[in-house]
Structures are given as C-alpha cells and as structure tokens.
Design an enzyme around this catalytic site. Structure first.
Site, PDB file in Angstrom:
ATOM      1  N   PRO A  10       0.787  -1.232   0.000  1.00 13.28           N
ATOM      2  CA  PRO A  10       0.000   0.000   0.000  1.00 13.28           C
ATOM      3  C   PRO A  10       0.820   1.284   0.000  1.00 13.28           C
ATOM      4  CG  PRO A  10      -0.151  -1.128   2.117  1.00 13.28           C
ATOM      5  CD  PRO A  10       0.515  -2.076   1.166  1.00 13.28           C
ATOM      6  N   ASN A  11       0.296   2.228  -0.739  1.00 18.59           N
ATOM      7  CA  ASN A  11       0.822   3.600  -0.845  1.00 18.59           C
ATOM      8  C   ASN A  11       2.062   3.721  -1.726  1.00 18.59           C
ATOM      9  OD1 ASN A  11      -1.113   5.003   0.919  1.00 18.59           O
ATOM     10  ND2 ASN A  11      -0.237   3.686   2.501  1.00 18.59           N
ATOM     11  N   ARG A  18       4.536  11.061  -2.639  1.00 17.53           N
ATOM     12  CA  ARG A  18       4.411  10.646  -1.248  1.00 17.53           C
ATOM     13  C   ARG A  18       5.701  10.946  -0.478  1.00 17.53           C
ATOM     14  NH1 ARG A  18       4.786   4.415   0.953  1.00 17.53           N
ATOM     15  NH2 ARG A  18       4.248   4.921   3.105  1.00 17.53           N
ATOM     16  N   TYR A  23      11.003   9.082   0.713  1.00 20.52           N
ATOM     17  CA  TYR A  23      11.003   8.050  -0.330  1.00 20.52           C
ATOM     18  C   TYR A  23      11.603   8.489  -1.667  1.00 20.52           C
ATOM     19  CZ  TYR A  23       7.994   5.711   3.024  1.00 20.52           C
ATOM     20  OH  TYR A  23       7.511   5.127   4.150  1.00 20.52           O
ATOM     21  N   ASN A  74       8.122  -5.538  -1.425  1.00 23.29           N
ATOM     22  CA  ASN A  74       8.061  -4.428  -0.476  1.00 23.29           C
ATOM     23  C   ASN A  74       6.654  -4.440   0.118  1.00 23.29           C
ATOM     24  OD1 ASN A  74       7.978  -2.108   1.012  1.00 23.29           O
ATOM     25  ND2 ASN A  74       9.032  -0.848  -0.506  1.00 23.29           N
ATOM     26  N   ALA A  77       3.447  -0.858   4.669  1.00 26.22           N
ATOM     27  CA  ALA A  77       3.004  -0.874   6.079  1.00 26.22           C
ATOM     28  C   ALA A  77       2.598  -2.277   6.545  1.00 26.22           C
ATOM     29  CB  ALA A  77       1.848   0.104   6.271  1.00 26.22           C
ATOM     30  N   HIS A  80       4.638  -4.459   9.102  1.00 24.22           N
ATOM     31  CA  HIS A  80       4.691  -4.300  10.542  1.00 24.22           C
ATOM     32  C   HIS A  80       3.562  -4.996  11.300  1.00 24.22           C
ATOM     33  CE1 HIS A  80       7.723  -1.529   9.272  1.00 24.22           C
ATOM     34  NE2 HIS A  80       6.845  -0.765   8.653  1.00 24.22           N
ATOM     35  N   ASP A  87       2.036 -15.510   6.773  1.00 24.31           N
ATOM     36  CA  ASP A  87       1.629 -16.899   6.536  1.00 24.31           C
ATOM     37  C   ASP A  87       1.688 -17.249   5.047  1.00 24.31           C
ATOM     38  OD1 ASP A  87       1.272 -17.250   9.222  1.00 24.31           O
ATOM     39  OD2 ASP A  87      -0.921 -17.212   9.171  1.00 24.31           O
ATOM     40  N   GLU A  98      12.754  -9.436   1.020  1.00 22.12           N
ATOM     41  CA  GLU A  98      12.001  -8.279   1.536  1.00 22.12           C
ATOM     42  C   GLU A  98      12.821  -7.018   1.264  1.00 22.12           C
ATOM     43  OE1 GLU A  98      11.457  -8.473   5.781  1.00 22.12           O
ATOM     44  OE2 GLU A  98      10.646  -6.429   5.883  1.00 22.12           O
ATOM     45  N   HIS A 100      12.931  -2.555   1.368  1.00 16.18           N
ATOM     46  CA  HIS A 100      12.372  -1.264   1.780  1.00 16.18           C
ATOM     47  C   HIS A 100      13.214  -0.154   1.170  1.00 16.18           C
ATOM     48  CE1 HIS A 100       9.699  -3.218   4.563  1.00 16.18           C
ATOM     49  NE2 HIS A 100      10.722  -3.984   4.918  1.00 16.18           N
ATOM     50  N   ILE A 101      12.529   0.895   0.763  1.00 10.70           N
ATOM     51  CA  ILE A 101      13.206   2.065   0.203  1.00 10.70           C
ATOM     52  C   ILE A 101      13.932   2.811   1.318  1.00 10.70           C
ATOM     53  CG2 ILE A 101      12.800   4.289  -0.924  1.00 10.70           C
ATOM     54  CD1 ILE A 101      10.291   2.873  -2.236  1.00 10.70           C
ATOM     55  N   SER A 102      13.195   3.077   2.390  1.00  7.98           N
ATOM     56  CA  SER A 102      13.789   3.738   3.559  1.00  7.98           C
ATOM     57  C   SER A 102      14.418   2.676   4.463  1.00  7.98           C
ATOM     58  CB  SER A 102      12.702   4.514   4.314  1.00  7.98           C
ATOM     59  OG  SER A 102      11.780   3.603   4.898  1.00  7.98           O
ATOM     60  N   ARG A 107      13.652   4.719  11.794  1.00 13.32           N
ATOM     61  CA  ARG A 107      12.447   5.569  11.798  1.00 13.32           C
ATOM     62  C   ARG A 107      11.620   5.312  13.064  1.00 13.32           C
ATOM     63  NH1 ARG A 107       9.565   4.984   6.233  1.00 13.32           N
ATOM     64  NH2 ARG A 107       8.450   6.804   7.054  1.00 13.32           N
ATOM     65  N   ARG A 111       7.910   0.934  13.182  1.00 14.94           N
ATOM     66  CA  ARG A 111       8.494   0.374  11.962  1.00 14.94           C
ATOM     67  C   ARG A 111       9.676  -0.554  12.236  1.00 14.94           C
ATOM     68  NH1 ARG A 111       6.033   3.598   7.928  1.00 14.94           N
ATOM     69  NH2 ARG A 111       5.642   5.696   8.693  1.00 14.94           N
TER      70      ARG A 111
HETATM   71  C1  DQA Z   1       8.499   1.056   3.411  1.00 13.90           C
HETATM   72  C2  DQA Z   1       8.672   1.285   4.910  1.00 13.90           C
HETATM   73  C3  DQA Z   1       7.364   1.044   5.647  1.00 13.90           C
HETATM   74  O1  DQA Z   1       7.534   1.284   7.035  1.00 13.90           O
HETATM   75  C4  DQA Z   1       6.287   1.973   5.127  1.00 13.90           C
HETATM   76  O2  DQA Z   1       5.053   1.683   5.759  1.00 13.90           O
HETATM   77  C5  DQA Z   1       6.156   1.969   3.659  1.00 13.90           C
HETATM   78  C6  DQA Z   1       7.373   1.901   2.834  1.00 13.90           C
HETATM   79  C7  DQA Z   1       9.782   1.417   2.613  1.00 13.90           C
HETATM   80  O3  DQA Z   1       9.875   0.988   1.474  1.00 13.90           O
HETATM   81  O4  DQA Z   1      10.649   2.144   3.124  1.00 13.90           O
HETATM   82  O5  DQA Z   1       5.067   2.120   3.104  1.00 13.90           O
HETATM   83  O6  DQA Z   1       8.222  -0.313   3.186  1.00 13.90           O
END
Ligand code: DQA
Length: 148
Positions: A10-11, A18, A23, A74, A77, A80, A87, A98, A100-102, A107, A111
C-alpha cells in the site's frame, strides 16, 4: 529468462508525490522501469505490480508459491502487522527478498518490527530505489546457486 515477481504494497503507487523527503522523487513508474531494466541485465524478466489491497497481495504470493517464482517484496506498512502476509510468505517455494526504500530501523518505533522478515530469504533496506536492484541481484545469485 527466469521470471521474478516484484510486488509492492500500500501507498507505493504514490511514490514521487508521497513524502519525497523519505522516499525520494522517483515515481512508481520510474521504479518499475528501473526493476525491469536491472532484471534484464541480470537475465530476469521482472513483472512489477502494486496493490493497496492485502487480499490481492496474499493472492499474488499464492501465485508465486504455486508457480515456484522468486519474489522481491516491499510489503510497505503490512510489514509491521500483517500475519496474513507472513503466513502466505511462509508457503514460498523460491527465494523471497524483503525490500524497503527507507531504513525502517532508523524511523518510528512501530516500523522497527517486521513480522515477515523471519520467513523471507533476507531483507534489504535503506538504499532508496537501489534496494530493489540489490534484491534482484540477490535473486539472480540464489537462482544461479540453485537455492530456494
Ligand atoms: C516502506 C517502509 C514502511 O515502514 C512503510 O510503511 C512503507 C514503505 C519502505 O519501502 O521504506 O510504506 O516499506
């Protein structure tokens, strides 16, 4: 060419607008192009998808498990708190990285925990869009070694 699914939660479709301070300025389309190009150089056909829907993401993970497809994920959210995602990943039949950009560890407290990390092959975080390139390199290496 081996196929790899690059799945985004999501997002992430809103990359570019965003929180660019967190990001970066690249859009989701930019990220998808980066992944497809990096994949091609590594001998991988990267299919890039994004959804805001947990059920759809779980369905894609089932598809990967059934098709023995490696995944770069990725979970955004969902990382978490989604035990449903965890599962689904636990059923994997090929490497799953897995990404993550950040760097979530640097943070907010909520997270710091990933409920999916324990069932992933490994985690790459904090390198911006380049996290995905590193993850695709890892997939290529693992496939070459015949590991899952
Ligand atoms: C994220 C880090 C997550 O905590 C956050 O909810 C995201 C992006 C990242 O790519 O840094 O939506 O997965």
């Amino acid at each position: 060419m081996s196929e790899v699914l690059v799945l985004n939660g999501p997002n992430l479709g809103r990359l570019g607008s965003r929180e660019p301070d967190v990001y970066g300025a690249a859009t989701f389309d930019d990220l998808a192009t980066l992944c497809r190009d990096a994949g091609r150089r590594l001998g991988l056909h990267a299919e890039v998808r994004q959804t805001d829907d947990e059920a759809e993401l779980v369905g894609w993970l089932h598809e990967a498990a059934d098709g023995r497809l490696p995944v770069v994920l990725n979970p955004a959210a969902f990382t978490h708190y989604s035990y449903a995602l965890r599962d689904a990943i636990a059923q994997r039949t090929a490497p799953l990285i897995e990404v993550h950009i950040s760097n979530p560890a640097a943070r907010e407290e909520f997270r710091h925990n990933s409920v999916v990390a324990g069932v992933a092959t490994g985690t790459i975080a904090g390198f911006g869009s380049f996290s995905y390139v590193l993850a695709l390199q890892a997939v290529a290496e693992l496939l070459a070694e015949g590991k899952d």
